[in-house]
Design an enzyme around this catalytic site. Structure first.
Site, short mmCIF file in Angstrom:
data_model
loop_
_atom_site.label_atom_id
_atom_site.label_comp_id
_atom_site.label_asym_id
_atom_site.label_seq_id
_atom_site.Cartn_x
_atom_site.Cartn_y
_atom_site.Cartn_z
N CYS A 144 -4.90 -9.06 -4.78
CA CYS A 144 -4.37 -9.84 -5.89
C CYS A 144 -3.39 -9.01 -6.72
O CYS A 144 -3.56 -7.81 -6.87
CB CYS A 144 -5.49 -10.30 -6.81
SG CYS A 144 -6.69 -11.35 -6.01
N ARG A 181 1.23 -5.70 -1.27
CA ARG A 181 -0.20 -5.45 -1.39
C ARG A 181 -1.02 -6.41 -0.52
O ARG A 181 -2.21 -6.21 -0.35
CB ARG A 181 -0.63 -5.61 -2.85
CG ARG A 181 0.04 -4.62 -3.78
CD ARG A 181 -0.10 -5.04 -5.22
NE ARG A 181 -1.45 -4.90 -5.69
CZ ARG A 181 -1.92 -3.83 -6.31
NH1 ARG A 181 -1.13 -2.82 -6.54
NH2 ARG A 181 -3.15 -3.77 -6.73
N TRP A 237 -5.52 -13.03 -3.31
CA TRP A 237 -6.12 -12.71 -2.01
C TRP A 237 -7.53 -13.27 -2.09
O TRP A 237 -8.33 -12.81 -2.90
CB TRP A 237 -6.13 -11.18 -1.83
CG TRP A 237 -6.46 -10.74 -0.46
CD1 TRP A 237 -5.74 -10.96 0.68
CD2 TRP A 237 -7.59 -9.95 -0.05
NE1 TRP A 237 -6.35 -10.37 1.75
CE2 TRP A 237 -7.48 -9.74 1.34
CE3 TRP A 237 -8.67 -9.39 -0.71
CZ2 TRP A 237 -8.41 -9.01 2.07
CZ3 TRP A 237 -9.61 -8.67 0.01
CH2 TRP A 237 -9.47 -8.48 1.38
N ASN A 252 -7.37 -10.68 -11.65
CA ASN A 252 -7.69 -9.86 -10.46
C ASN A 252 -9.13 -9.38 -10.62
O ASN A 252 -9.56 -9.11 -11.73
CB ASN A 252 -6.82 -8.60 -10.41
CG ASN A 252 -5.39 -8.90 -10.01
OD1 ASN A 252 -5.06 -10.03 -9.66
ND2 ASN A 252 -4.56 -7.88 -10.07
N GLY A 253 -9.81 -9.18 -9.50
CA GLY A 253 -11.18 -8.66 -9.57
C GLY A 253 -12.19 -9.76 -9.31
O GLY A 253 -11.84 -10.84 -8.81
N GLU A 263 -8.22 7.57 13.93
CA GLU A 263 -7.12 7.06 13.13
C GLU A 263 -6.15 6.26 14.02
O GLU A 263 -5.67 5.20 13.62
CB GLU A 263 -6.40 8.22 12.41
CG GLU A 263 -5.13 7.86 11.65
CD GLU A 263 -5.30 6.77 10.60
OE1 GLU A 263 -6.43 6.37 10.29
OE2 GLU A 263 -4.25 6.29 10.10
N LYS A 271 -5.19 2.34 13.51
CA LYS A 271 -3.80 1.87 13.39
C LYS A 271 -3.54 0.75 14.39
O LYS A 271 -2.97 -0.28 14.06
CB LYS A 271 -2.79 2.99 13.68
CG LYS A 271 -2.57 4.04 12.63
CD LYS A 271 -1.79 3.60 11.43
CE LYS A 271 -2.65 2.95 10.41
NZ LYS A 271 -3.53 3.75 9.60
N GLU A 287 -5.48 -2.54 13.53
CA GLU A 287 -5.10 -3.27 12.31
C GLU A 287 -3.70 -3.86 12.40
O GLU A 287 -3.43 -4.89 11.80
CB GLU A 287 -5.28 -2.42 11.04
CG GLU A 287 -4.39 -1.21 10.88
CD GLU A 287 -4.70 -0.40 9.61
OE1 GLU A 287 -5.27 -0.95 8.66
OE2 GLU A 287 -4.35 0.79 9.59
N HIS A 323 -21.76 9.64 27.90
CA HIS A 323 -22.99 9.02 27.40
C HIS A 323 -22.83 7.51 27.19
O HIS A 323 -23.53 6.94 26.37
CB HIS A 323 -23.44 9.69 26.10
CG HIS A 323 -23.74 11.15 26.28
ND1 HIS A 323 -24.68 11.62 27.15
CD2 HIS A 323 -23.16 12.24 25.72
CE1 HIS A 323 -24.70 12.94 27.12
NE2 HIS A 323 -23.78 13.35 26.26
N LYS A 326 -3.38 -4.03 1.23
CA LYS A 326 -3.02 -2.63 1.02
C LYS A 326 -4.05 -1.93 0.15
O LYS A 326 -4.45 -0.81 0.41
CB LYS A 326 -1.64 -2.58 0.35
CG LYS A 326 -1.14 -1.18 0.06
CD LYS A 326 -0.84 -0.45 1.34
CE LYS A 326 -0.46 0.99 1.15
NZ LYS A 326 -0.71 1.74 2.40
C1 BG6 Z 1 -7.43 -0.64 3.00
C2 BG6 Z 1 -6.15 -0.34 3.74
O1 BG6 Z 1 -8.42 -1.06 3.88
O2 BG6 Z 1 -7.89 0.51 2.27
C3 BG6 Z 1 -6.27 0.93 4.58
O3 BG6 Z 1 -5.82 -1.44 4.59
C4 BG6 Z 1 -6.70 2.08 3.69
O4 BG6 Z 1 -5.01 1.23 5.16
C5 BG6 Z 1 -8.01 1.76 2.97
O5 BG6 Z 1 -6.85 3.24 4.46
C6 BG6 Z 1 -8.34 2.81 1.91
O6 BG6 Z 1 -7.36 2.75 0.90
P1 BG6 Z 1 -7.06 3.92 -0.11
O7 BG6 Z 1 -5.98 3.38 -1.00
O8 BG6 Z 1 -8.34 4.18 -0.85
O9 BG6 Z 1 -6.61 5.10 0.68
#
Ligand code: BG6
Ligand code: UD1
Length: 716
Positions: free
Chosen positions: A2, A33, A95, A123-124, A588, A592, A595, A611, A711
């Site tokens: 949001c 965001r 959102w 927001n929240g 990681e 990536k 997502e 295993h 984000k």
């Molecule tokens: C969200 C993002 O899930 O938060 C990820 O989509 C990110 O990309 C994660 O790694 C953690 O966010 P931050 O801002 O605490 O690093």
């Protein structure tokens, strides 16, 4: 996630069209965001309401992107020409948390469908919304949405009416205090009302909110005084608290037992403390205010911003900004809020020549990694100085253990550096996912150091874990990208990673900068150790070369693009194998890929292959293996053998010219320069970032806004 944006003009003529454009532009800057609906509220025309003339309002909202909202405004033929010399407009990107993304659930929300006396964006999450809703239903309020936010708008009207019944006409900020008294949970919110034309109140708790200020003339002072509750009002409030909140009464009477009207002395009590906004002759001056949950939407208008603290109420009226608190001043509490100058440039948050922010951010890594180290490493004398940690290093060196806590990509940067922390500091290090750490109510002690890693500094799970550790007296350290974010401000000390704004939802440059910041942290902690001197020098020399080496790895883009196109595009699943330092890179890379390209992918510890996961291997399943040279190289090679023996043809990320790897059992190699073992992950992650990007582009996915992701996740 949001986003909130508000715009107030005072003694600056603006047409309704210009005001709407401002709000829309503010929302567009928040688009990165992630969100699913958008909406705004502006003033309409003066209408007759009994004996009174009131300003009706226009609320336009819709599921979908801001451009859909823009089209709706055109389709609804909203009059653009009326001029306002004082006006407050509010807007929101939502959102979905409570209720589907559909029109009735979009913000703004109103107190009533007849006149819409109070309008709110939020927001929240209001955690006691169900109880509030139940209560407000008994009072005759009719709800139009499934959201938690709507009860806030209803509460404003409820209290306003109760005050009127008691013969009091409350000030907007006093009314806001009464509403906040009822709310549990987190919020950043704005409220406007036709009872208070041209005014807005903004307040926050656990959700960011800032106010940008634009004037032609210089502000008289670069701070705003905090206006605390007077003792009389406080006593009255306490009395009200004694009666407790609305929800704790039995609600059987029509006039609420718990309700105490605003003290007569406080109604429309307007102080002249807002010194900053008066001109030389002490008269109000033309001014514009921009309220936002994110500096990215304010920066093109003004660099002068004031970050609100939790429980602050920013009340804007008559060209002034007042900061109120619902309590009397306690010892040590700051009596001012500084108006700061933001250093961020607008072009820093624009896409430049790249197709997507994610691509731009991947290619920015030679610069962003350099910026993380800039001014902090003396490469000649091999000395690391982190200004934000210096004073705390002796305490951290004495700590019993280090707990690293984060979510998502930030968690992986902790995993990637845990081993070098342990090696250099000889302090036990554990790495925790914030949500799991909280679920377990993990024991934390005063002699623990808790390191919070976050790009946004606003991730709800990490913030809750931070609060949990603060309550238990641990020393807290932030490794954060966003200056001024909640985590950066709430930790005892920390390091800003200085990667610049990251806009793509998939985190890329923040990962490499967090990684470097954590390595620098480990180096600082051990810089007095003679036995570690050689290792230190090796790592610092390695760090110096990283930006140039990343540039080299980025040259692999054409090969990777072809690989994605020819071989990976139609695949349903992908495994990434790594061990030691490269296990974090495998995790990681897998994150990536899933997502952004929506392809199932899994990071597997190469030692665990036998295993279980080996059962999946055949000649079809694509596998990426990290086989760069470090002490575990022979073991990694044995994992690759296990794969090729089952007809697997892995894509191998290896060091330049590594002949052992280049054989016909391997699908292809992606060669990266060699660096020190603990830094190799900085280079190895780049090809997988590019693979995820090109897989997503080939599949026509909106790379910067992958489905279902945000984000900055400011809800638990
Ligand atoms: C969200 C993002 O899930 O938060 C990820 O989509 C990110 O990309 C994660 O790694 C953690 O966010 P931050 O801002 O605490 O690093
Ligand atoms: C600071 C300045 C930088 C300036 C440099 C020169 C800021 C934000 N940074 O950088 O512009 O060039 O001095 O000396 O003004 N902090 C936390 N938690 C966090 C992150 C940081 O508490 O999560 C604190 C630090 O402890 C420090 C302050 O914020 O007190 C600034 O941190 P950082 O920007 O990393 O410090 P410097 O690198 O010294």
């Amino acid at each position: 996630m949001c986003g909130i944006f508000g715009y107030v003009n005072f003694l600056v003529d603006k047409s309704r069209g210009e005001i709407i454009d401002n709000l829309i532009e503010g929302l567009q800057r928040l688009e990165y965001r992630g969100y699913d609906s958008a909406g705004l509220a502006v003033d309409g025309k003066l209408i007759k309401d009994g004996d009174e003339e009131i300003m009706n309002n226009i609320i336009i909202k819709t599921p979908g992107k801001v451009k859909v909202l823009k089209q709706k405004i055109i389709d609804d033929e909203i009059n653009r020409t009326d001029i306002f010399d004082n006006h407050a407009g509010i807007a929101h990107t939502r959102w979905a948390t409570h209720g589907q993304p559909k029109e009735e659930n979009c913000h703004p929300h109103r107190s009533d469908s007849t006149k819409g006396e109070f309008i709110v964006v939020h927001n929240g999450i209001i955690t006691n919304f169900a109880a509030l809703r139940k209560y407000l239903l008994t009072k005759g309020h009719i709800f139009e949405s499934e959201t938690d936010t709507e009860c806030i708008a209803k509460l404003f009207k409820h209290f306003y009416d109760l005050n009127l019944k008691a013969g009091v006409s409350p000030d907007l900020n006093e009314l806001t205090k009464q509403v906040l008294h009822e709310l549990e949970g987190s919020y950043g919110l704005l409220v406007k009302s036709y009872h208070y034309p041209g005014e807005v109140c903004g307040t926050r708790k656990g959700s960011p909110l800032l106010v940008g200020v634009k004037t032609d003339k210089k502000l008289k002072v670069d701070f705003v005084d905090v206006e605390f509750e007077t003792n009389a009002a406080q006593q009255q409030q306490q009395q009200a608290n004694g009666h407790s909140s609305l929800l704790q009464n039995n609600h059987s009477t029509s006039l609420d037992l718990g309700f105490i009207p605003v003290a007569p002395g406080e109604q429309n009590l307007r102080t002249s403390q807002s010194r900053a906004f008066l001109s030389e002759d002490d008269l109000p001056m033309p001014v514009e205010f921009f309220l936002s949950s994110d500096p990215a939407s304010v920066i093109q208008h003004t660099k002068k911003v004031l970050f609100l603290e939790d429980d602050d109420i920013a009340h804007i009226y008559d060209g002034e900004l007042h900061i109120h608190r619902a309590s009397t001043k306690s010892a040590g509490e700051s009596t001012v809020r500084p108006i700061q100058t933001l250093e961020m440039e607008l072009n820093e948050i624009m896409k430049g020549p790249y197709k997507h922010f994610m691509q731009k951010e991947i290619f920015e890594q030679p610069d962003s990694t350099f910026n993380t180290m800039r001014g902090r490493i003396d490469f000649e004398n091999c000395i690391v100085t982190l200004g934000g940690l210096k004073a705390f290093l002796p305490t951290i060196r004495r700590c019993r253990r280090i707990i690293m806590i984060a979510c998502g990509t930030s968690y992986h940067s902790c995993l990637a550096t845990r081993s070098i922390f342990e090696e250099l500091t000889e302090i036990p290090v554990s790495v925790e996912l914030a949500s799991d750490f909280l679920d377990r109510k993990s024991p934390v002690f005063r002699d623990d150091t808790c390191v919070f890693v976050s790009q946004s500094g606003e991730t709800a799970d990490s913030i809750l874990a931070l609060q949990y550790c603060l309550e238990r007296g641990a020393l807290t350290v932030g490794i954060v990208n966003s200056v001024g974010s909640s985590m950066s401000r709430q930790t005892h000390c920390g390091v800003h990673i200085n990667a610049g704004p990251e806009i793509g939802v998939a985190s890329t440059k923040a990962y490499t900068s967090q990684y470097i910041a954590l390595v620098m942290f480990a180096l600082s902690l051990s810089n007095d150790s003679i036995s570690k001197k050689k290792r230190h020098e090796e790592i610092i020399k390695g760090l110096q070369k990283i930006p140039e080496q990343i540039k080299k790895v980025l040259n692999l883009e054409t090969k990777i693009k072809k690989l994605c196109n020819d071989d990976l595009n139609d695949q349903k699943s992908l495994l990434l194998l790594g061990r030691g330092y490269q296990f974090a890179t495998a995790l990681e890379g897998a994150l990536k890929i899933k997502e952004i390209s929506y392809m199932h992918s899994e990071g597997v510890l190469a030692g665990e292959l036998k295993h279980g996961v080996l059962a999946l291997v055949d000649d079809k399943l694509p596998i990426i293996a990290f086989a760069t040279r470090d002490s575990l190289f022979p073991k990694t090679m044995s994992a690759i053998e296990q794969v090729t023996a089952r007809d697997g043809r892995p894509i191998v990320i290896c060091n330049e010219g590594d002949a052992i790897i280049s054989n016909d059992k391997v699908h292809t190699t992606l060669e990266v320069p060699q660096t020190v073992d603990c830094l190799q992950g900085l280079l190895n992650v780049i090809p997988v970032q590019l693979i995820s990007y090109w897989l997503a582009v080939n599949r026509g996915i909106d790379v910067d806004f992958p489905r279902n992701l945000a984000k900055s996740v400011t809800v638990e």
